[in-house]
Structure formats: structure tokens, C-alpha cells
Design a protein around this motif. Structure first.
Motif, PDB file in Angstrom:
ATOM      1  N   UNK A 158       0.955  -1.157  -0.036  1.00  0.00           N
ATOM      2  CA  UNK A 158      -0.025   0.153   0.021  1.00  0.00           C
ATOM      3  C   UNK A 158       0.931   1.200   0.053  1.00  0.00           C
ATOM      4  N   UNK A 159       0.932   2.143  -0.943  1.00  0.00           N
ATOM      5  CA  UNK A 159       1.671   3.170  -1.207  1.00  0.00           C
ATOM      6  C   UNK A 159       0.777   4.344  -0.596  1.00  0.00           C
ATOM      7  N   UNK A 160       1.211   4.924   0.470  1.00  0.00           N
ATOM      8  CA  UNK A 160       0.487   6.002   1.047  1.00  0.00           C
ATOM      9  C   UNK A 160       1.119   7.395   0.745  1.00  0.00           C
ATOM     10  N   UNK A 161       0.335   8.168   0.165  1.00  0.00           N
ATOM     11  CA  UNK A 161       1.058   9.440  -0.729  1.00  0.00           C
ATOM     12  C   UNK A 161       0.294  10.629  -0.023  1.00  0.00           C
ATOM     13  N   UNK A 162       1.227  11.768   0.100  1.00  0.00           N
ATOM     14  CA  UNK A 162       0.858  13.083   0.817  1.00  0.00           C
ATOM     15  C   UNK A 162       1.206  13.506   2.154  1.00  0.00           C
ATOM     16  N   UNK A 163       0.242  13.880   2.881  1.00  0.00           N
ATOM     17  CA  UNK A 163       0.798  14.829   4.242  1.00  0.00           C
ATOM     18  C   UNK A 163       0.803  13.659   5.362  1.00  0.00           C
TER      19      UNK A 163
END
Ligand code: ASP
Length: 309
Positions: A158-163
Motif C-alpha cells: 500500500x503506497x500512502x501519498x501526501x501529508x
């Protein structure tokens, strides 16, 4: 059957408890799809939702979850609570506990508020519905239930992107990944990453395009403007979207099997392009649906373990 006393965070759950909650959650997905969406499991139980931060999905899903299981559910928000008149969080919680609810579901900006209140509330179970940037356990559980229903999560990336720095959802996933056998990749500019993030044993990228190959899920996060302490974490929303937004080109590069998730609320055109949010790869509304079932499971486990369920 596993009974829980409180749900503070993923940190306090072991793999067996998480698997049990997912199994219970899966059994409630069907109930919510029937024409009569009601079971007697929590008859005679009282649940209070106490929300000091805004919420659409989490608050409503806890309310629906309680009502579908026949509990009495009361909602209190910061704008209508006596904290507006200067009452402390502890006094508000003690006051509500004196009315003898079985469960108090709390969202508050203070990390660790649930642990703190549990030391003072003897007979009430506490559920963390988001404590500052610390944890949001029912969102991570909801996401796992959604993935369990869409091909599974074990061995997936799972690639979690952002803040990431301000995301309680990312933190709960980092803790859950180790226990449940999936990998988390983080993608963010350095200014939106927490310090010492390597301690979680995850891969960290600053270039979104480099992180895409091998990702099974692209999990997009909103920029938590309410928690940003400076306005120079990134140059502009347009540039942020260019570098870290999920657009059609990136989704195509991820391949047909890759799913798109977001805990909501979405900022279309910032972290996610509108057509991607509405695409066939998007599981965003499935997450919302599974959020109700997962919260039914959590409330059941807190109120005795789900024998009747
Ligand atoms: N709904 C999630 C939370 O409460 C994510 C967000 O607000 O961006 O943490």
C-alpha cells in the motif's frame, strides 16, 4: 469471540484481535445490504459519540452502526457541548460517563486523549475516532476490511501519498502493516514526513513516479491544513498536484490491478484528479460502506464480543 475493553489504537491490538474484528466486520457487510438493516445485538446498550473535530464519515458511520445493532446512540459535537462554556474535556467526559453509557466514541485534536480519559472513566469503554495526528484505528480497520473484500491485503504493498506528517490514518496503517503482513510505502516531500519515520521499517520516496511500480494500492491523503504549523510545506497547490497528485497518467502507470483509496474528505484536483476519484479503480465509496460494518464490529467487540452476531 474476543471482547475489547477499549479501542485506543492499532498499537494496542494484536494480530488475532485484528483478524477477529475483520471477520466480525465481514459478517456485518451483508446485514447492511439487506432490506431490513437491523439486528438486536446491542439492544439495551447506550453509545455516545463525542466529536470535537469535524467529521462526516466517521461520526455518521458510528451512529448508523450503533442504530443498525439496536443501540441507543447520542451525538454530541464541540459546538453543542459545554466545553464551549469553558468545561474541560475531562469534566465533559466524567459528566457523560455519569449517565452510564456503555461506550464513548471520541474524536479530539489532543493526541492520547483516549488513554487519558480511560484512566478516569471506570465503567465506560472508549473508542478513539481520531486523536490529533496520533491514530485513527477504525479507519485503518475499515481499509483492511475493504481490501479483504477486494482481493486481500496480505503480501500487498500500500503506497500512502501526501501529508504523512499529520495523518493519523497513515500512522495506524504503519502499525497495522507489521502486524498483518502487508507493506507500506510512503511518498511525500520531506516537509510532510514525520521525523524518524524509518523506525516503522517502511520504504520512503520523495518522487511519486518512482514509488508507483509494484504498488497494489495508491492511498491518497488530504493535506491537513488544520494541523499545518507553517505555510511553506510545499510551494502551491498546483505544484503539489503536479508532484504528488494522483492523475490518469500515474494511475495508468500503476497498472490495471492497482486500487485507489482515500480516507476522505477528498480535495479533488489537489491530491487526486476528479476522474481518478470516480474511476473503476477507485474503492473510495467501498471504504465508506465498509466503515459502517467495521464500526458495527468494533462496537460489538466492546459490548461483549459478538456472540449473538
Ligand atoms: N478522515 C480522516 C481523519 O479524520 C482523514 C482526513 O481528515 O483527512 O483523519
Amino acid at each position: 469471540m474476543i471482547a475489547l475493553r477499549h479501542l485506543f489504537g492499532i498499537a494496542e491490538l494484536d494480530a488475532e484481535q485484528i483478524r477477529y474484528l475483520l471477520q466480525l466486520g465481514a459478517s456485518f457487510v451483508g446485514l447492511s445490504r439487506r432490506s431490513i438493516r437491523k439486528a438486536p445485538t446491542l439492544r439495551g446498550k447506550t453509545i455516545i459519540n463525542l466529536f470535537f473535530e469535524s467529521s462526516t464519515r466517521t461520526r455518521t458511520s458510528f451512529e448508523i452502526a450503533g442504530k443498525r445493532l439496536s443501540a441507543d446512540v447520542i451525538n454530541i459535537s464541540s459546538s453543542t457541548s459545554a466545553t464551549k462554556k469553558g468545561e474541560s474535556l475531562l469534566d465533559t467526559a466524567l459528566t457523560l460517563a455519569a449517565m452510564r453509557p456503555h461506550v464513548l466514541v471520541i474524536r479530539h485534536a489532543l493526541p492520547g486523549c483516549c488513554h487519558f480519559l480511560a484512566e478516569h472513566l471506570r465503567e465506560t469503554s472508549i473508542v478513539n475516532a481520531g486523536d490529533g495526528a496520533h491514530e485513527h484505528p477504525t479507519q485503518a480497520l475499515t481499509d483492511l476490511l475493504t481490501l479483504q473484500e477486494h482481493g486481500g491485503f496480505v503480501g500487498k504493498t500500500i503506497t500512502i501519498v501526501g501529508d504523512i506528517a499529520h495523518s493519523r490514518v497513515a500512522r495506524s496503517h504503519l502499525l497495522a502493516a507489521r502486524k498483518m503482513g502487508y507493506r507500506v510505502r510512503l511518498v511525500a516531500p520531506k516537509t510532510l514526513l514525520p521525523r524518524r519515520v524509518e523506525q516503522f521499517g517502511c520504504e520512503v520516496y520523495h518522487d511519486f513516479d518512482e514509488a508507483i511500480p509494484g504498488s497494489d494500492v495508491l492511498y491518497m491523503l488530504r493535506i491537513q491544513t488544520e494541523r499545518l504549523t507553517s505555510n511553506c510545506s510545499f510551494p502551491s497547490l498546483r505544484e503539489y498536484h503536479e508532484a504528488y497528485g494522483l492523475n490518469g497518467r500515474r494511475l495508468a502507470a500503476a497498472g490495471e490491478q492497482c486500487l485507489v483509496m482515500h480516507p476522505g474528505p477528498m480535495n479533488r484536483g489537489v491530491e487526486i484528479a476528479s476522474d481518478v476519484a470516480d474511476s473503476a479503480a477507485s474503492r473510495i465509496l467501498d471504504q465508506v460502506e465498509h466503515g459502517v460494518a467495521m464500526r458495527m464490529a468494533v462496537l460489538t467487540a466492546l459490548c461483549g464480543g459478538g456472540e449473538e452476531a
